[in-house]
Design an enzyme around this catalytic site. Structure first.
Site, PDB file in Angstrom:
ATOM      1  N   LYS A 153       0.823  -1.194   0.000  1.00  0.00           N
ATOM      2  CA  LYS A 153       0.000   0.000   0.000  1.00  0.00           C
ATOM      3  C   LYS A 153       0.869   1.260   0.000  1.00  0.00           C
ATOM      4  O   LYS A 153       0.413   2.338  -0.319  1.00  0.00           O
ATOM      5  CB  LYS A 153      -0.875   0.040   1.272  1.00  0.00           C
ATOM      6  CG  LYS A 153      -1.787  -1.139   1.448  1.00  0.00           C
ATOM      7  CD  LYS A 153      -2.485  -1.024   2.837  1.00  0.00           C
ATOM      8  CE  LYS A 153      -3.286  -2.263   3.128  1.00  0.00           C
ATOM      9  NZ  LYS A 153      -3.767  -2.264   4.516  1.00  0.00           N
ATOM     10  N   GLY A 154       2.138   1.100   0.393  1.00  0.00           N
ATOM     11  CA  GLY A 154       2.981   2.248   0.706  1.00  0.00           C
ATOM     12  C   GLY A 154       3.186   3.230  -0.431  1.00  0.00           C
ATOM     13  O   GLY A 154       3.346   4.425  -0.202  1.00  0.00           O
ATOM     14  N   GLU A 158       7.669   2.395  -6.317  1.00  0.00           N
ATOM     15  CA  GLU A 158       7.845   1.860  -4.964  1.00  0.00           C
ATOM     16  C   GLU A 158       8.060   3.021  -3.990  1.00  0.00           C
ATOM     17  O   GLU A 158       8.535   4.094  -4.370  1.00  0.00           O
ATOM     18  CB  GLU A 158       9.051   0.893  -4.978  1.00  0.00           C
ATOM     19  CG  GLU A 158       9.409   0.228  -3.684  1.00  0.00           C
ATOM     20  CD  GLU A 158       8.306  -0.613  -3.046  1.00  0.00           C
ATOM     21  OE1 GLU A 158       7.247  -0.031  -2.734  1.00  0.00           O
ATOM     22  OE2 GLU A 158       8.520  -1.815  -2.817  1.00  0.00           O
ATOM     23  N   ASP A 159       7.704   2.787  -2.726  1.00  0.00           N
ATOM     24  CA  ASP A 159       7.882   3.835  -1.719  1.00  0.00           C
ATOM     25  C   ASP A 159       9.324   3.928  -1.236  1.00  0.00           C
ATOM     26  O   ASP A 159       9.895   5.006  -1.152  1.00  0.00           O
ATOM     27  CB  ASP A 159       6.920   3.623  -0.529  1.00  0.00           C
ATOM     28  CG  ASP A 159       6.945   2.195   0.023  1.00  0.00           C
ATOM     29  OD1 ASP A 159       7.735   1.359  -0.462  1.00  0.00           O
ATOM     30  OD2 ASP A 159       6.166   1.909   0.957  1.00  0.00           O
ATOM     31  N   ASP A 215      14.947  -0.812   0.738  1.00  0.00           N
ATOM     32  CA  ASP A 215      15.663  -1.004   1.997  1.00  0.00           C
ATOM     33  C   ASP A 215      16.724  -2.089   1.770  1.00  0.00           C
ATOM     34  O   ASP A 215      17.812  -1.802   1.269  1.00  0.00           O
ATOM     35  CB  ASP A 215      14.614  -1.382   3.047  1.00  0.00           C
ATOM     36  CG  ASP A 215      15.153  -1.429   4.450  1.00  0.00           C
ATOM     37  OD1 ASP A 215      16.180  -0.807   4.716  1.00  0.00           O
ATOM     38  OD2 ASP A 215      14.530  -2.096   5.304  1.00  0.00           O
ATOM     39  N   LYS A 222      17.326   3.572   1.050  1.00  0.00           N
ATOM     40  CA  LYS A 222      18.216   3.435   2.220  1.00  0.00           C
ATOM     41  C   LYS A 222      19.366   2.521   1.815  1.00  0.00           C
ATOM     42  O   LYS A 222      19.370   1.337   2.159  1.00  0.00           O
ATOM     43  CB  LYS A 222      17.443   2.785   3.382  1.00  0.00           C
ATOM     44  CG  LYS A 222      16.526   3.717   4.116  1.00  0.00           C
ATOM     45  CD  LYS A 222      16.197   3.191   5.512  1.00  0.00           C
ATOM     46  CE  LYS A 222      14.949   2.369   5.507  1.00  0.00           C
ATOM     47  NZ  LYS A 222      14.412   2.079   6.852  1.00  0.00           N
ATOM     48  N   PHE A 242      13.825   4.321  10.525  1.00  0.00           N
ATOM     49  CA  PHE A 242      12.491   3.870  10.136  1.00  0.00           C
ATOM     50  C   PHE A 242      11.603   5.096   9.949  1.00  0.00           C
ATOM     51  O   PHE A 242      11.432   5.893  10.864  1.00  0.00           O
ATOM     52  CB  PHE A 242      11.902   2.927  11.182  1.00  0.00           C
ATOM     53  CG  PHE A 242      10.646   2.276  10.710  1.00  0.00           C
ATOM     54  CD1 PHE A 242      10.701   1.137   9.905  1.00  0.00           C
ATOM     55  CD2 PHE A 242       9.409   2.820  11.016  1.00  0.00           C
ATOM     56  CE1 PHE A 242       9.539   0.554   9.431  1.00  0.00           C
ATOM     57  CE2 PHE A 242       8.240   2.238  10.547  1.00  0.00           C
ATOM     58  CZ  PHE A 242       8.306   1.100   9.753  1.00  0.00           C
ATOM     59  N   VAL A 243      11.044   5.248   8.750  1.00  0.00           N
ATOM     60  CA  VAL A 243      10.274   6.447   8.446  1.00  0.00           C
ATOM     61  C   VAL A 243       8.800   6.119   8.177  1.00  0.00           C
ATOM     62  O   VAL A 243       8.469   5.006   7.764  1.00  0.00           O
ATOM     63  CB  VAL A 243      10.869   7.216   7.240  1.00  0.00           C
ATOM     64  CG1 VAL A 243      12.228   7.803   7.582  1.00  0.00           C
ATOM     65  CG2 VAL A 243      10.965   6.335   5.994  1.00  0.00           C
ATOM     66  N   ASP A 251       3.779   3.385   6.537  1.00  0.00           N
ATOM     67  CA  ASP A 251       3.081   3.163   7.808  1.00  0.00           C
ATOM     68  C   ASP A 251       3.976   2.592   8.898  1.00  0.00           C
ATOM     69  O   ASP A 251       5.078   2.117   8.634  1.00  0.00           O
ATOM     70  CB  ASP A 251       1.938   2.161   7.599  1.00  0.00           C
ATOM     71  CG  ASP A 251       2.458   0.724   7.454  1.00  0.00           C
ATOM     72  OD1 ASP A 251       3.397   0.511   6.665  1.00  0.00           O
ATOM     73  OD2 ASP A 251       1.950  -0.166   8.154  1.00  0.00           O
ATOM     74  N   ARG A 278       0.000   6.728   7.475  1.00  0.00           N
ATOM     75  CA  ARG A 278       0.112   6.780   6.007  1.00  0.00           C
ATOM     76  C   ARG A 278      -0.370   8.120   5.452  1.00  0.00           C
ATOM     77  O   ARG A 278       0.058   8.546   4.382  1.00  0.00           O
ATOM     78  CB  ARG A 278      -0.730   5.677   5.348  1.00  0.00           C
ATOM     79  CG  ARG A 278      -0.207   4.268   5.576  1.00  0.00           C
ATOM     80  CD  ARG A 278      -0.919   3.313   4.620  1.00  0.00           C
ATOM     81  NE  ARG A 278      -0.796   1.925   4.999  1.00  0.00           N
ATOM     82  CZ  ARG A 278       0.242   1.131   4.679  1.00  0.00           C
ATOM     83  NH1 ARG A 278       1.231   1.618   3.969  1.00  0.00           N
ATOM     84  NH2 ARG A 278       0.274  -0.124   5.059  1.00  0.00           N
TER      85      ARG A 278
HETATM   86  P1  5GP Z   1      13.116  -4.300   1.144  1.00  0.00           P
HETATM   87  O1  5GP Z   1      12.648  -5.587   0.526  1.00  0.00           O
HETATM   88  O2  5GP Z   1      13.824  -3.377   0.190  1.00  0.00           O
HETATM   89  O3  5GP Z   1      13.918  -4.547   2.387  1.00  0.00           O
HETATM   90  O4  5GP Z   1      11.843  -3.620   1.719  1.00  0.00           O
HETATM   91  C1  5GP Z   1      11.000  -2.801   1.068  1.00  0.00           C
HETATM   92  C2  5GP Z   1       9.738  -2.620   1.886  1.00  0.00           C
HETATM   93  O5  5GP Z   1      10.010  -2.596   3.303  1.00  0.00           O
HETATM   94  C3  5GP Z   1       9.121  -1.287   1.588  1.00  0.00           C
HETATM   95  O6  5GP Z   1       8.261  -1.366   0.474  1.00  0.00           O
HETATM   96  C4  5GP Z   1       8.387  -0.983   2.887  1.00  0.00           C
HETATM   97  O7  5GP Z   1       7.133  -1.613   2.880  1.00  0.00           O
HETATM   98  C5  5GP Z   1       9.233  -1.632   3.958  1.00  0.00           C
HETATM   99  N1  5GP Z   1      10.136  -0.632   4.598  1.00  0.00           N
HETATM  100  C6  5GP Z   1      11.477  -0.589   4.520  1.00  0.00           C
HETATM  101  N2  5GP Z   1      11.982   0.458   5.205  1.00  0.00           N
HETATM  102  C7  5GP Z   1      10.906   1.098   5.738  1.00  0.00           C
HETATM  103  C8  5GP Z   1      10.775   2.286   6.551  1.00  0.00           C
HETATM  104  O8  5GP Z   1      11.719   2.984   6.948  1.00  0.00           O
HETATM  105  N3  5GP Z   1       9.489   2.626   6.887  1.00  0.00           N
HETATM  106  C9  5GP Z   1       8.404   1.912   6.495  1.00  0.00           C
HETATM  107  N4  5GP Z   1       7.213   2.356   6.886  1.00  0.00           N
HETATM  108  N5  5GP Z   1       8.503   0.807   5.713  1.00  0.00           N
HETATM  109  C10 5GP Z   1       9.745   0.401   5.352  1.00  0.00           C
END
Ligand code: 5GP
Length: 176
Positions: A42-43, A98-99, A102, A130, A151-152, A158, A164
């Site tokens: 949803k992000g 994508e939001d 990470d 990040k 963590f944002v 969310d 959100r």
């Molecule tokens: P990745 O697979 O790159 O580790 O994770 C991506 C997903 O992790 C993002 O789409 C999001 O849903 C979640 N995520 C990663 N870092 C954050 C953060 O700082 N805040 C929030 N709210 N979600 C995060």
């Protein structure tokens, strides 16, 4: 007076300015060709809706939902598709919206999965990155802001489904 539990990292105005710049970059990159935005629920929903209205291109949008990482997913890199696209993407020019990137595991999986369906092209735009937390090499084609390892929340992101709706992006302060 009630103390806020969050600290602003990016204001609504800063985000709006950067979204406008990203839209110009993407408009130039596709040069009039039709693009299918794949919004990751949803992000990314707030970012995708702002971005798409600033693209000077023919645009379609579809949605996917994937499981966010639990301990199991984080170690294996396996991501579960909770909602798939509505139609075939064969021969289409795809832009995943994508939001945040990470560890990179979600987008690494999504890109491999979508590429197996033979789109004409596949690119990724993320609002936030990040890079310090990467576990697989992943470089987005377009990126709004690189942020530190915090963590944002806000602007679609969310914490337990809260925050959100906030117009800016915030770092949550630890509860005391
Ligand atoms: P990745 O697979 O790159 O580790 O994770 C991506 C997903 O992790 C993002 O789409 C999001 O849903 C979640 N995520 C990663 N870092 C954050 C953060 O700082 N805040 C929030 N709210 N979600 C995060």
């Amino acid at each position: 007076m009630k103390q806020s539990n969050r600290e602003e990292l990016l204001s609504a105005a800063e985000i709006a300015g950067r979204v406008q710049e990203l839209a110009a970059e993407i408009t130039a990159a596709y040069a009039g060709r039709k693009v299918l935005l794949v919004c990751v629920l949803k992000g990314a929903v707030v970012f995708a809706s702002d971005l798409m209205r600033r693209l000077d291109l023919p645009v379609e949008i579809d949605f996917m939902a994937v499981s966010s990482y639990g301990s199991e997913t984080a170690s294996s890199g396996a991501v579960r598709i909770l909602k798939d696209l509505d139609s075939s993407i064969q021969g289409k020019e795809l832009l995943i919206v994508e939001d945040i990137v990470d560890t990179g595991l979600t987008l690494d999986y999504l890109c491999k999965n979508l590429l197996s369906r033979k789109p004409k092209s596949l690119k990724v735009v993320t609002l936030l990155d990040k890079p310090a937390r990467r576990r697989v090499e992943f470089i987005p084609d377009f990126c709004g802001f690189e942020i530190p390892d915090r963590f944002v929340v806000g602007y679609g992101l969310d914490f337990n489904e809260d925050y959100r709706h906030l117009p800016g992006i915030y770092v949550l302060k630890p509860e005391n």
